[in-house]
Design an enzyme around this catalytic site. Structure first.
Site: not given
Length: 321
Positions: A60, A191
């Site tokens: 992440c 994203y």
């Protein structure tokens, strides 16, 4: 919304709208709580070495920031580290890397257990990084942008003697503005490309992403780091996206105008940071690829993880400073 990876975070126009951070407590020397106490009336937890545990995932980028900053500042022995598995299922982040599948300090098998211990009614996505109080098992914060800034400012008395100043007071107005642009267009921009469910939303995000990368390349053509001759928080935030660009975002998120390796200034800059102590050794390309390609079923339903790209270039001379 049909076809959305995270339907609760997808707008009517098909844009990805990231959920707000649920837990926003802060660890600070200004807390009025006694040692061992909980948050004061302003949500401020007492500053205590050894009390808090940073939960991260190697895959992440948001959590990776906290891992890098913690190390650069010399807080490794002050804030402990727990690592979740890169594969997240419907139960969320799990401690499958630990013996018997439980975090050895918190005693939980899933990070969601700490979330629900803090807010039994929580229904949002469980995210990393999360700073957890080891005394109560409660989440102090999952507010990733504030967390790393607090490591630089509120934890200063525990910094290593040679720790860098990642958030210099004199530069904060410019730093804050630059990091906001990087967040909107790059960190979250990839994203917004990958999780878009309409062509228009994707086109908008893609255009903003590469316009910002072009501008950052121009900025870095005349200076070693984003703010000049010293690494700051902005470099950490940009690095964690760049290091994932070719292995995940270029293909998986359709950010494919160019690879990072085809953007000479940014590629040299990213290699410079990768080869800086505290950066490259925290990168796990295997975890990164397995997480992205094996957990986003709406984007990659086969869960096939690509074997490429060739990663040998990361250790080649960067020619910057």
């Amino acid at each position: 919304m049909a076809g959305a990876q995270f339907s609760a975070e997808t707008s009517g126009g098909g844009s990805f709208v990231r959920q707000p951070n649920r837990f926003t407590g802060r660890v600070t020397p200004h807390s009025t709580s006694p040692a061992g106490g909980g948050p004061d009336e302003q949500g401020r937890w007492p500053l205590e070495p050894g009390r808090y545990r940073l939960i991260w995932c190697r895959a992440c980028p948001w959590a990776h920031r906290a891992r890098i900053v913690r190390g650069l500042l010399g807080l490794d022995e002050v804030i402990s580290l727990g690592t979740v598995d890169p594969i997240r299922d419907e139960r969320g982040w799990r401690f499958a890397l630990d013996p018997d599948g439980f975090d050895p300090v918190l005693g939980v098998g899933f990070l969601s257990e700490a979330y629900l211990a803090t807010d039994p009614d929580y229904t949002g996505r469980v995210t990393v990084p999360a700073l957890v109080d080891t005394l109560t098992g409660r989440v102090v914060t999952n507010d990733y942008p504030r967390l790393t800034l607090d490591l630089s400012t509120e934890w200063r008395r525990f910094h290593a003697p040679d720790a860098p100043d990642l958030y210099p007071v004199a530069l904060r107005p410019e730093l804050d503005a630059l990091m906001a642009e990087i967040h909107s267009d790059v960190n979250n921009g990839v994203y917004r490309c990958g999780f878009a469910t309409s062509q228009a939303a994707y086109d908008e995000a893609y255009t903003a992403l590469f316009a910002r990368l072009d501008a950052l390349g121009e900025r870095l053509a005349g200076r070693r780091y984003l703010m000049g001759d010293a690494i700051t928080e902005a470099d950490v935030r940009l690095f964690t996206t760049l290091v994932r660009f070719d292995v995940a975002y270029h293909g998986h998120f359709k950010c494919n105008r160019q690879k990072l390796t085809e953007m000479p200034v940014l590629w040299a800059y990213a290699r410079d940071l990768f080869q800086t102590p505290g950066f490259g050794e925290t990168v796990d390309f295997d975890h990164i690829k397995r997480h992205y390609y094996a957990t986003h079923d709406m984007i990659n339903p086969t869960r096939i993880v690509p074997l490429g790209p060739d990663l040998a270039g990361w250790t080649t001379p960067h020619g910057r400073g």
